[in-house]
Design a protein around this motif. Structure first.
Motif, PDB file in Angstrom:
ATOM      1  N   VAL A  54       0.861  -1.182   0.000  1.00 13.58           N
ATOM      2  CA  VAL A  54       0.000   0.000   0.000  1.00 13.58           C
ATOM      3  C   VAL A  54       0.894   1.228   0.000  1.00 13.58           C
ATOM      4  N   GLY A  55       0.506   2.246  -0.752  1.00 16.41           N
ATOM      5  CA  GLY A  55       1.334   3.448  -0.842  1.00 16.41           C
ATOM      6  C   GLY A  55       0.494   4.701  -0.966  1.00 16.41           C
ATOM      7  N   LEU A  56       1.031   5.796  -0.505  1.00 15.41           N
ATOM      8  CA  LEU A  56       0.357   7.087  -0.554  1.00 15.41           C
ATOM      9  C   LEU A  56       1.376   8.149  -0.938  1.00 15.41           C
ATOM     10  N   THR A  57       0.990   9.027  -1.880  1.00 19.62           N
ATOM     11  CA  THR A  57       1.872  10.112  -2.313  1.00 19.62           C
ATOM     12  C   THR A  57       1.116  11.431  -2.276  1.00 19.62           C
ATOM     13  N   LEU A  58       1.749  12.438  -1.711  1.00 18.32           N
ATOM     14  CA  LEU A  58       1.195  13.786  -1.664  1.00 18.32           C
ATOM     15  C   LEU A  58       2.208  14.715  -2.331  1.00 18.32           C
ATOM     16  N   ALA A  59       1.741  15.501  -3.310  1.00 14.78           N
ATOM     17  CA  ALA A  59       2.653  16.355  -4.066  1.00 14.78           C
ATOM     18  C   ALA A  59       2.159  17.800  -4.076  1.00 14.78           C
ATOM     19  N   ARG A  60       3.111  18.718  -4.018  1.00 16.75           N
ATOM     20  CA  ARG A  60       2.810  20.152  -4.081  1.00 16.75           C
ATOM     21  C   ARG A  60       3.582  20.729  -5.250  1.00 16.75           C
ATOM     22  N   HIS A  61       2.850  21.352  -6.183  1.00 18.02           N
ATOM     23  CA  HIS A  61       3.447  21.906  -7.385  1.00 18.02           C
ATOM     24  C   HIS A  61       3.528  23.428  -7.266  1.00 18.02           C
ATOM     25  N   PHE A  62       4.728  23.947  -7.470  1.00 18.11           N
ATOM     26  CA  PHE A  62       4.952  25.385  -7.460  1.00 18.11           C
ATOM     27  C   PHE A  62       5.170  25.866  -8.892  1.00 18.11           C
ATOM     28  N   ASP A  63       5.505  27.135  -9.042  1.00 15.18           N
ATOM     29  CA  ASP A  63       5.673  27.693 -10.376  1.00 15.18           C
ATOM     30  C   ASP A  63       6.849  27.064 -11.115  1.00 15.18           C
ATOM     31  N   LYS A  64       7.960  26.860 -10.420  1.00 13.26           N
ATOM     32  CA  LYS A  64       9.157  26.340 -11.075  1.00 13.26           C
ATOM     33  C   LYS A  64       9.673  25.046 -10.456  1.00 13.26           C
ATOM     34  N   SER A  65       8.949  24.492  -9.507  1.00 12.67           N
ATOM     35  CA  SER A  65       9.437  23.290  -8.835  1.00 12.67           C
ATOM     36  C   SER A  65       8.271  22.492  -8.276  1.00 12.67           C
ATOM     37  N   ALA A  66       8.591  21.311  -7.735  1.00  8.50           N
ATOM     38  CA  ALA A  66       7.585  20.453  -7.117  1.00  8.50           C
ATOM     39  C   ALA A  66       8.251  19.647  -6.015  1.00  8.50           C
TER      40      ALA A  66
END
Length: 498
Positions: A370-382
């Motif tokens: 089982v896996g969980l991923t949370l991502a935050r995307h910015f203007d020039k990066s993530a």
């Protein structure tokens, strides 16, 4: 007469580079014979074809009007007229103009490009492809090569050969003299790829390593008061290299759903260094070769607002080690990803796998993940955080275990000084159900830290593939020194930048 009057009104407005008499092309330079089919309604403005940027030598083109009179128009103006006709979806008239230019200038690349485009718009794809090949042969500048490659891709894509069309669009992007033209080729490439039911993804790599054999930090270990030494359990340097390929065919079952059929394959080879052979003379590269082959069928569905995606995939795989059949595996993967808020995405994945070992049946295993991923995307990066856990059931004390893993990744999404770097930090804890030696001693527990840095060099791409350089470090500790190891790898590979 209406046709002649309409044509005359356009030709008399055509601009000339050197005045009314300078730069005149001799009458033998080219004649457009016959009447243009279909009346030209009103005066056509002389303008360049948007997206074609045609070049060439200017000179008058002789066009018949009556038995006693002729009207001359510059070659460049004739190209502009043909381009405008193509914009107005009048390929037959554009074809006549392009052929008129080619009678006097048979290697005129802009005219060949226009002719190919007109033939394609008329559904004569084979002829359009042949004329595009003529344009490629006559091209002498990057701009000419760009447009020749572009119409080649258009002819092939319209003829249903979208795979080879993608190659020519990559070629167009490679020779594009301006960023705007490159962006045009990339845009067309993505459009053709999105409409192509199949995809082929290739990955090549080479990894110099100081510990190819994953040897422990020490080749001595003690048990029951006795000390054992394994002379081959020492870190050996060398090169790991290989590649893998994935072929996927997609079958649409609705506006937002599709079935995917896939095939994968991969090879991995090693070459030990001279110093490694000095330390362990009997080491054999072939013993460390790895091969795999797999097939899959899956189903994907996307939300109406494209804010979520769900998928399920069943796959079967076969693995070889040292040239011998090692195991077979069947696996079920389930996944769901969703846009949570502006700039935020989340993904959940579940997997079940059954592996049947052919070398030692005792080591067969069933795994749940089982896996969980949370991502935050910015203007020039993530930045992303991934958490996962796995439970492996097996009759072998060397296999049965539970593990938890966490990883944080930070990546630039826009180049910084021509580079696209990413950094990943990971930690994994593995608890085995038993000791590797006897049931009455403590179970084995490993902890491993990993750090990797990868840098993509998009400015150094060729045909849309850019080199990627990475370095990784790992350090595993254990309550049994036999399983403690560390090492560093340098990765060299290629990655598509569009």
């Amino acid at each position: 007469m209406a046709l002649q009057d309409g044509l005359r009104s356009v030709l008399t407005q055509a601009p000339r580079r050197h005045g009314s008499g300078a730069g005149a092309l001799p009458r033998r330079a080219g004649r457009l014979r016959g009447a243009l089919r279909g009346a030209l309604r009103g005066a056509l403005r002389v303008m360049a074809l948007a997206g074609l940027g045609l070049l060439g030598a200017a000179g008058p083109l002789v066009l018949p009007q009556a038995a006693q009179a002729e009207t001359r128009v510059s070659v460049e103006s004739a190209r502009d007229m043909a381009g405008l006709l193509l914009q107005q979806k009048r390929p037959r008239e554009a074809l006549l103009l392009a052929e008129g230019i080619l009678k006097g200038l048979p290697d005129d690349v802009p005219a060949l490009v226009l002719k190919s485009r007109a033939l394609r718009d008329m559904g004569r794809f084979g002829e359009a492809d042949a004329v595009a090949a003529q344009a490629r042969g006559a091209a002498g500048t990057d701009k000419d090569r760009f447009f020749a490659a572009l119409v080649t891709a258009q002819a092939k894509a319209s003829d249903g050969r979208k795979g080879i069309a993608q190659y020519w669009l990559r070629r167009a992007a490679e020779v594009a003299p301006t960023e705007g033209m490159r962006a045009m080729a990339v845009r067309d490439f993505r459009f053709v790829r999105s409409s192509t039911p199949w995809r082929l993804k290739l990955n090549l790599f080479a990894e110099p390593s100081d510990n190819l054999n994953a040897a422990p930090k020490t080749n001595e270990f003690s048990f029951a008061g006795l000390t054992f030494v394994n002379p081959a359990a020492v870190p050996l340097s060398g090169l790991r290299y290989g590649g893998d390929a994935r072929f996927t065919y997609r079958i649409a079952t609705g506006a937002r759903a599709r079935i995917t059929l896939g095939a994968t394959g991969g090879i991995e080879r090693v070459r030990f260094s001279a110093s490694a052979r000095d330390r362990v003379p009997w080491i054999d590269d072939a013993d460390f070769r790895r091969d795999r082959l797999g097939f899959s069928v899956g189903y994907e569905r996307m939300g109406a607002q494209k804010d979520w995606l769900a998928h399920a995939q069943l796959s079967v795989s076969r693995y070889w080690g040292g040239g011998h059949h090692i195991s077979d595996a069947a696996r079920l993967d389930l996944g769901y990803s969703r846009r949570l808020a502006e700039g935020w995405t989340g993904a959940l994945r579940l997997a079940l796998e059954d592996e049947t070992r052919k070398d030692a049946s005792l080591r067969s295993a069933q795994t749940g993940e089982v896996g969980l991923t949370l991502a935050r995307h910015f203007d020039k990066s993530a930045v992303s955080l991934s958490l996962s856990a796995a439970d492996v059931h097996s009759d072998s004390r060397l296999v049965a275990r539970r593990s938890q893993r966490a990883a944080v990744k930070y990546a630039m999404t826009r180049p910084v000084m021509g580079l696209l770097p990413s950094l990943t930090l990971s930690y994994e804890a593995v608890d085995y159900e038993q000791s590797p030696f006897a049931w009455w001693v403590d179970p084995r527990r490993d902890e491993e830290w990993g750090l990797s840095v990868d840098v993509l060099l998009p400015k150094m791409d060729y045909l849309g593939f850019a080199p990627e350089v990475g370095v990784s470090f790992r350090d595993r500790s254990s309550n049994y020194s036999l399983y403690e190891t560390q090492g560093a790898d340098l990765r060299l590979g290629l990655k598509s930048v569009f």
